[in-house]
Scaffold this motif. Sequence first.
Motif, mmCIF file in Angstrom:
data_model
loop_
_atom_site.group_PDB
_atom_site.id
_atom_site.type_symbol
_atom_site.label_atom_id
_atom_site.label_comp_id
_atom_site.label_asym_id
_atom_site.label_seq_id
_atom_site.Cartn_x
_atom_site.Cartn_y
_atom_site.Cartn_z
ATOM 1 N N ALA A 1 8.705 6.108 -9.263
ATOM 2 C CA ALA A 1 7.847 5.093 -8.646
ATOM 3 C C ALA A 1 8.681 4.115 -7.821
ATOM 4 O O ALA A 1 8.276 3.701 -6.737
ATOM 5 C CB ALA A 1 7.055 4.347 -9.710
ATOM 6 N N GLY B 1 -5.392 0.683 -3.155
ATOM 7 C CA GLY B 1 -4.346 1.671 -2.939
ATOM 8 C C GLY B 1 -3.395 1.394 -1.798
ATOM 9 O O GLY B 1 -2.417 2.115 -1.610
ATOM 10 N N LYS C 1 9.470 5.936 -4.620
ATOM 11 C CA LYS C 1 8.265 6.139 -3.808
ATOM 12 C C LYS C 1 7.885 4.876 -3.046
ATOM 13 O O LYS C 1 7.488 4.935 -1.885
ATOM 14 C CB LYS C 1 7.104 6.588 -4.686
ATOM 15 C CG LYS C 1 5.824 6.775 -3.905
ATOM 16 C CD LYS C 1 4.708 7.327 -4.740
ATOM 17 C CE LYS C 1 3.476 7.521 -3.869
ATOM 18 N NZ LYS C 1 2.376 8.123 -4.594
ATOM 19 N N TYR C 2 7.996 3.718 -3.698
ATOM 20 C CA TYR C 2 7.590 2.467 -3.063
ATOM 21 C C TYR C 2 8.753 1.693 -2.444
ATOM 22 O O TYR C 2 8.569 0.559 -2.007
ATOM 23 C CB TYR C 2 6.797 1.608 -4.064
ATOM 24 C CG TYR C 2 5.477 2.267 -4.365
ATOM 25 C CD1 TYR C 2 4.436 2.229 -3.444
ATOM 26 C CD2 TYR C 2 5.295 2.997 -5.529
ATOM 27 C CE1 TYR C 2 3.236 2.876 -3.689
ATOM 28 C CE2 TYR C 2 4.092 3.645 -5.787
ATOM 29 C CZ TYR C 2 3.082 3.581 -4.854
ATOM 30 O OH TYR C 2 1.893 4.231 -5.095
ATOM 31 N N GLU D 1 -5.290 2.414 -7.178
ATOM 32 C CA GLU D 1 -6.366 2.954 -6.356
ATOM 33 C C GLU D 1 -7.623 2.111 -6.390
ATOM 34 O O GLU D 1 -8.434 2.172 -5.481
ATOM 35 C CB GLU D 1 -6.699 4.393 -6.779
ATOM 36 C CG GLU D 1 -5.667 5.399 -6.336
ATOM 37 C CD GLU D 1 -5.452 5.427 -4.832
ATOM 38 O OE1 GLU D 1 -6.447 5.417 -4.075
ATOM 39 O OE2 GLU D 1 -4.285 5.456 -4.400
ATOM 40 N N GLU E 1 -0.352 5.104 -10.058
ATOM 41 C CA GLU E 1 -1.213 5.605 -8.989
ATOM 42 C C GLU E 1 -2.689 5.376 -9.296
ATOM 43 O O GLU E 1 -3.447 4.951 -8.431
ATOM 44 C CB GLU E 1 -0.955 7.096 -8.748
ATOM 45 C CG GLU E 1 0.439 7.402 -8.244
ATOM 46 C CD GLU E 1 0.815 6.620 -6.996
ATOM 47 O OE1 GLU E 1 -0.004 6.544 -6.057
ATOM 48 O OE2 GLU E 1 1.929 6.075 -6.956
#
Length: 103
Positions: free
Chosen positions: A64, A82, A67-68, A18, A14
Amino acid sequence: MAVTVREINGAELEEIIEKGKVLVDFYSKTCGPCKMLSFVLKDVAKGIDATEIVMLDYDVNKEAVEKYGVGGYPTMIYFEDGQEVERMKGLQQKPAILRMIKA
């Protein structure tokens, strides 16, 4: 100029994505195409300086991966500030990767 391809963990992901341009390679240590892709990425890294290239072990970083929405490996996701810009699945060659990160 050149960048270094380095391995990160899910907690670092993360923070890294960003800022600026980042290519994330979701890979597995037991995957043949993933091993070949790592050599391609190291070659790509020799000729670029504006994009960071990181590798994330698919088998160890399940949070992760979920999440993606990474459904398999190798999968590369290119982020700018990001935001996901593009995604490629499977073993890719240098010209295709360069097109993705310079698009």
